[in-house]
Design a protein around this motif. Structure first.
Motif, PDB file in Angstrom:
ATOM      1  N   PRO A 181      79.097  18.192  41.466  1.00 11.78           N
ATOM      2  CA  PRO A 181      79.167  16.748  41.253  1.00 11.78           C
ATOM      3  C   PRO A 181      79.628  16.368  39.850  1.00 11.78           C
ATOM      4  CG  PRO A 181      77.120  17.327  42.348  1.00 11.78           C
ATOM      5  CD  PRO A 181      77.762  18.605  41.920  1.00 11.78           C
ATOM      6  N   VAL A 182      79.274  17.184  38.851  1.00 13.72           N
ATOM      7  CA  VAL A 182      79.695  16.876  37.486  1.00 13.72           C
ATOM      8  C   VAL A 182      81.206  17.045  37.348  1.00 13.72           C
ATOM      9  CG1 VAL A 182      79.296  17.344  35.041  1.00 13.72           C
ATOM     10  CG2 VAL A 182      77.448  17.687  36.688  1.00 13.72           C
ATOM     11  N   VAL A 183      81.767  18.076  38.017  1.00 10.44           N
ATOM     12  CA  VAL A 183      83.221  18.233  38.039  1.00 10.44           C
ATOM     13  C   VAL A 183      83.862  17.013  38.697  1.00 10.44           C
ATOM     14  CG1 VAL A 183      85.139  19.622  38.915  1.00 10.44           C
ATOM     15  CG2 VAL A 183      83.078  20.750  38.044  1.00 10.44           C
ATOM     16  N   CYS A 184      83.241  16.538  39.776  1.00 12.31           N
ATOM     17  CA  CYS A 184      83.740  15.332  40.442  1.00 12.31           C
ATOM     18  C   CYS A 184      83.733  14.139  39.486  1.00 12.31           C
ATOM     19  CB  CYS A 184      82.884  15.010  41.659  1.00 12.31           C
ATOM     20  SG  CYS A 184      83.116  16.135  43.048  1.00 12.31           S
ATOM     21  N   LEU A 185      82.728  14.074  38.611  1.00 14.36           N
ATOM     22  CA  LEU A 185      82.671  12.971  37.651  1.00 14.36           C
ATOM     23  C   LEU A 185      83.908  12.975  36.762  1.00 14.36           C
ATOM     24  CD1 LEU A 185      78.936  12.872  36.474  1.00 14.36           C
ATOM     25  CD2 LEU A 185      80.022  11.706  38.380  1.00 14.36           C
ATOM     26  N   GLY A 186      84.351  14.176  36.374  1.00  9.88           N
ATOM     27  CA  GLY A 186      85.539  14.263  35.535  1.00  9.88           C
ATOM     28  C   GLY A 186      86.809  13.969  36.291  1.00  9.88           C
ATOM     29  N   SER A 210      97.864   4.612  31.762  1.00  9.88           N
ATOM     30  CA  SER A 210      97.444   5.911  32.284  1.00  9.88           C
ATOM     31  C   SER A 210      96.092   6.267  31.728  1.00  9.88           C
ATOM     32  CB  SER A 210      98.462   6.992  31.879  1.00  9.88           C
ATOM     33  OG  SER A 210      97.958   8.269  32.161  1.00  9.88           O
ATOM     34  N   PRO A 211      95.200   6.852  32.548  1.00  8.97           N
ATOM     35  CA  PRO A 211      93.865   7.171  32.059  1.00  8.97           C
ATOM     36  C   PRO A 211      93.872   8.247  30.990  1.00  8.97           C
ATOM     37  CG  PRO A 211      94.217   8.078  34.258  1.00  8.97           C
ATOM     38  CD  PRO A 211      95.367   7.185  33.956  1.00  8.97           C
ATOM     39  N   THR A 212      94.974   8.981  30.866  1.00  9.63           N
ATOM     40  CA  THR A 212      95.029  10.004  29.835  1.00  9.63           C
ATOM     41  C   THR A 212      95.974   9.629  28.699  1.00  9.63           C
ATOM     42  OG1 THR A 212      96.748  11.148  31.086  1.00  9.63           O
ATOM     43  CG2 THR A 212      94.477  11.855  31.458  1.00  9.63           C
ATOM     44  N   ALA A 213      96.564   8.449  28.765  1.00 12.11           N
ATOM     45  CA  ALA A 213      97.475   8.015  27.710  1.00 12.11           C
ATOM     46  C   ALA A 213      96.702   7.496  26.521  1.00 12.11           C
ATOM     47  CB  ALA A 213      98.401   6.910  28.242  1.00 12.11           C
ATOM     48  N   PRO A 214      97.307   7.515  25.319  1.00  7.93           N
ATOM     49  CA  PRO A 214      96.615   6.988  24.152  1.00  7.93           C
ATOM     50  C   PRO A 214      96.222   5.539  24.349  1.00  7.93           C
ATOM     51  CG  PRO A 214      98.601   8.178  23.507  1.00  7.93           C
ATOM     52  CD  PRO A 214      98.642   8.045  24.991  1.00  7.93           C
ATOM     53  N   THR A 215      95.010   5.201  23.961  1.00 10.34           N
ATOM     54  CA  THR A 215      94.536   3.830  24.084  1.00 10.34           C
ATOM     55  C   THR A 215      95.234   2.961  23.050  1.00 10.34           C
ATOM     56  OG1 THR A 215      92.408   4.705  24.754  1.00 10.34           O
ATOM     57  CG2 THR A 215      92.467   2.412  24.098  1.00 10.34           C
ATOM     58  N   THR A 222      86.832  11.379  31.867  1.00 11.95           N
ATOM     59  CA  THR A 222      87.567  12.450  32.553  1.00 11.95           C
ATOM     60  C   THR A 222      87.415  13.759  31.798  1.00 11.95           C
ATOM     61  OG1 THR A 222      89.190  10.916  33.475  1.00 11.95           O
ATOM     62  CG2 THR A 222      89.832  13.217  33.333  1.00 11.95           C
ATOM     63  N   VAL A 223      87.759  13.742  30.522  1.00 13.24           N
ATOM     64  CA  VAL A 223      87.634  14.952  29.706  1.00 13.24           C
ATOM     65  C   VAL A 223      86.170  15.299  29.472  1.00 13.24           C
ATOM     66  CG1 VAL A 223      88.185  15.985  27.465  1.00 13.24           C
ATOM     67  CG2 VAL A 223      89.839  14.486  28.583  1.00 13.24           C
ATOM     68  N   GLY A 224      85.365  14.263  29.209  1.00 13.62           N
ATOM     69  CA  GLY A 224      83.969  14.492  28.865  1.00 13.62           C
ATOM     70  C   GLY A 224      83.175  15.147  29.965  1.00 13.62           C
ATOM     71  N   TYR A 225      83.333  14.684  31.203  1.00  8.58           N
ATOM     72  CA  TYR A 225      82.539  15.247  32.285  1.00  8.58           C
ATOM     73  C   TYR A 225      83.044  16.617  32.722  1.00  8.58           C
ATOM     74  CZ  TYR A 225      79.700  11.083  32.773  1.00  8.58           C
ATOM     75  OH  TYR A 225      78.805  10.080  32.540  1.00  8.58           O
ATOM     76  N   LEU A 226      84.345  16.864  32.578  1.00 11.80           N
ATOM     77  CA  LEU A 226      84.834  18.224  32.823  1.00 11.80           C
ATOM     78  C   LEU A 226      84.230  19.191  31.806  1.00 11.80           C
ATOM     79  CD1 LEU A 226      88.578  17.559  33.742  1.00 11.80           C
ATOM     80  CD2 LEU A 226      86.701  18.197  35.274  1.00 11.80           C
ATOM     81  N   LEU A 227      84.116  18.738  30.555  1.00  8.92           N
ATOM     82  CA  LEU A 227      83.438  19.539  29.546  1.00  8.92           C
ATOM     83  C   LEU A 227      81.958  19.682  29.887  1.00  8.92           C
ATOM     84  CD1 LEU A 227      83.289  20.944  26.766  1.00  8.92           C
ATOM     85  CD2 LEU A 227      83.002  18.666  25.738  1.00  8.92           C
ATOM     86  N   ALA A 228      81.347  18.586  30.333  1.00  5.75           N
ATOM     87  CA  ALA A 228      79.920  18.617  30.656  1.00  5.75           C
ATOM     88  C   ALA A 228      79.608  19.584  31.784  1.00  5.75           C
ATOM     89  CB  ALA A 228      79.445  17.213  31.029  1.00  5.75           C
TER      90      ALA A 228
END
Length: 425
Positions: free
Chosen positions: A68-73, A220-225, A363-369
């Motif tokens: 589920p944590v991977v799913c969060l990312g 894009s969710p991964t583009a610079p804010t 996205t990055v945070g939960y994949l790390l988590a």
């Protein structure tokens, strides 16, 4: 007779209508926040029963706790696209419904069904996680600190409530742990209903405020804010990810650590419940303080120190120090999560930027988590004890502090812009 100015509203909303709208918004946020971690806490307190009931090996248990944590990312990346196409509230409503369905599937016998239901619920939570800070910004632009604190407190306490209540709840249904897991679909279903009611009541106003297909830039969710430097963006992402790693590692393994030390299931669940309840203090207080401060560096270091002290205590005090250590970890976790969420609003200038930053950080945070529970489980298997996993977890507090210091430094946008939001009085 006084002439009406062109463009002036012909009537103002009645006080009772304003009060009902505000009360509905608060109730929806409460139901939303409570539902976001019940799935994790309920499963963590019954890991032994699930493992024995389905004869699972270590890899399958890891899938249950970290899948589920991977799913969060992975799921977090789709939230901005959905919010652009539909309304933020509409997407939040559907995500709660998906969570309710996934949780309910855990009642059906069979390991594959349990896994599918858990992953489906994780995807629902993933989208909802991203939208949490955005909904606060849209609905409560002048109360971002207080409402972020409330949302964070509910998220933190919900896992502990589920962990503490699930074992006795399971006994109340003839020791059927499947039913004990599935009953947590009820709060998620209620949250979906509350969010749907709010969606219907505020659709017109939120379409003007939320990222939508009209006049909203494609982000894009991964583009610079926009307007946010890469250093700040990665610091917030790192802070979100490492504090999430700490949270999910403790959710997955803290009850098991104390059960391996001879504590029964009910007591282990209560220890985790104490951790979650204690997190309310900092979850409520830290965002209010952060919103009033130009620099949040001292707050970041303070919550990291609390969490680190608690982890070291779990390592060194055995069962004797379980309760105070749970309090310390809870204070650190609640403060870290709430600070991460409020920084997403304090460091951005619009709802579009907040959505993009929230999505990329989660996205990055939960994949790390997701690596936290896996790494702790692997280290436990390799060493046969919990000392090395806990030392490794404590070591992650140093990069967490570094990320907090960088993210806490005032950026180009250190206050949310209320003019982009539709307030709820």
């Amino acid at each position: 007779m006084q002439e009406r100015v062109a463009g002036e509203p012909t009537s103002s909303p009645r006080a009772s209508d304003v009060w009902r709208a505000g009360a509905l918004a608060v109730a929806a946020v409460i139901a939303f926040g409570v539902s976001l971690r019940l799935m994790f806490g309920s499963a963590s307190s019954l890991v032994d029963e699930i493992r024995d009931g389905y004869h699972l090996d270590a890899v399958e248990v890891a899938l249950l706790t970290t899948g589920p944590v991977v799913c969060l990312g992975l799921g977090a990346s789709v939230a901005p696209r959905l919010a652009r196409r539909f309304s933020a509230l509409g997407v939040a409503t559907v995500s709660m419904a998906v969570l309710a369905v996934g949780t309910a599937l855990r009642v059906v016998p069979g390991w594959p069904v349990l896994l599918v239901g858990t992953l489906l619920g994780g995807l629902g939570i993933a989208v909802a996680n991203v939208l949490g800070p955005v909904l606060i910004r849209l609905l409560f632009p002048h109360r971002i600190g207080a409402m972020t604190g409330l949302l964070t407190a509910l998220i933190c306490v919900s896992a502990g409530i589920a962990s503490g209540v699930t074992p006795p709840l399971t006994r109340a249904v003839d020791d059927d742990w499947r039913v004990g897991l599935g009953l947590w679909a009820v709060p998620a279903a209620l949250a979906a209903v509350a969010m749907a009611a709010l969606t219907v009541g505020r659709a017109r106003g939120l379409r003007r405020a939320a990222p939508g297909p009209t006049g909203s830039p494609v982000v894009s969710p991964t583009a610079p804010t926009v307007g946010l430097g890469a250093r700040m963006r990665w610091a917030i992402t790192g802070f979100m990810g490492i504090q999430s790693l700490l949270a999910y590692a403790t959710v997955a393994w803290l009850p098991t650590i104390y059960r391996d030390r001879g504590v029964d299931a009910d007591t282990a669940g209560l220890i985790f419940a104490v951790l979650s309840v204690s997190s309310i203090v900092t979850a409520l207080g830290v965002p209010v303080l952060a919103a009033r401060m130009r620099s949040q560096r001292l707050l970041a270091v303070s919550v990291v120190v609390l969490a680190a002290a608690g982890i070291v205590g779990v390592l060194t005090t055995g069962t004797a120090g379980a309760w105070p250590c749970a309090v310390l970890v809870g204070l650190g976790q609640g403060g870290a999560l709430s600070l991460a969420l409020v920084l997403m609003n304090l460091r951005t200038a619009s709802a579009v930027e907040a959505t993009a930053l929230s999505a990329s950080a989660q996205t990055v945070g939960y994949l790390l988590a997701a690596t936290g529970p896996i790494a702790m489980g692997a280290l436990h298997s390799l060493t046969g004890g919990w000392s090395v996993p806990l030392i490794a977890l404590a070591a992650t507090m140093m990069p967490l502090a570094v990320c907090g210091v960088v993210a806490g430094h005032p950026g180009s946008h250190d206050r949310a812009a209320p003019e982009v939001a539709t307030p709820v009085p």
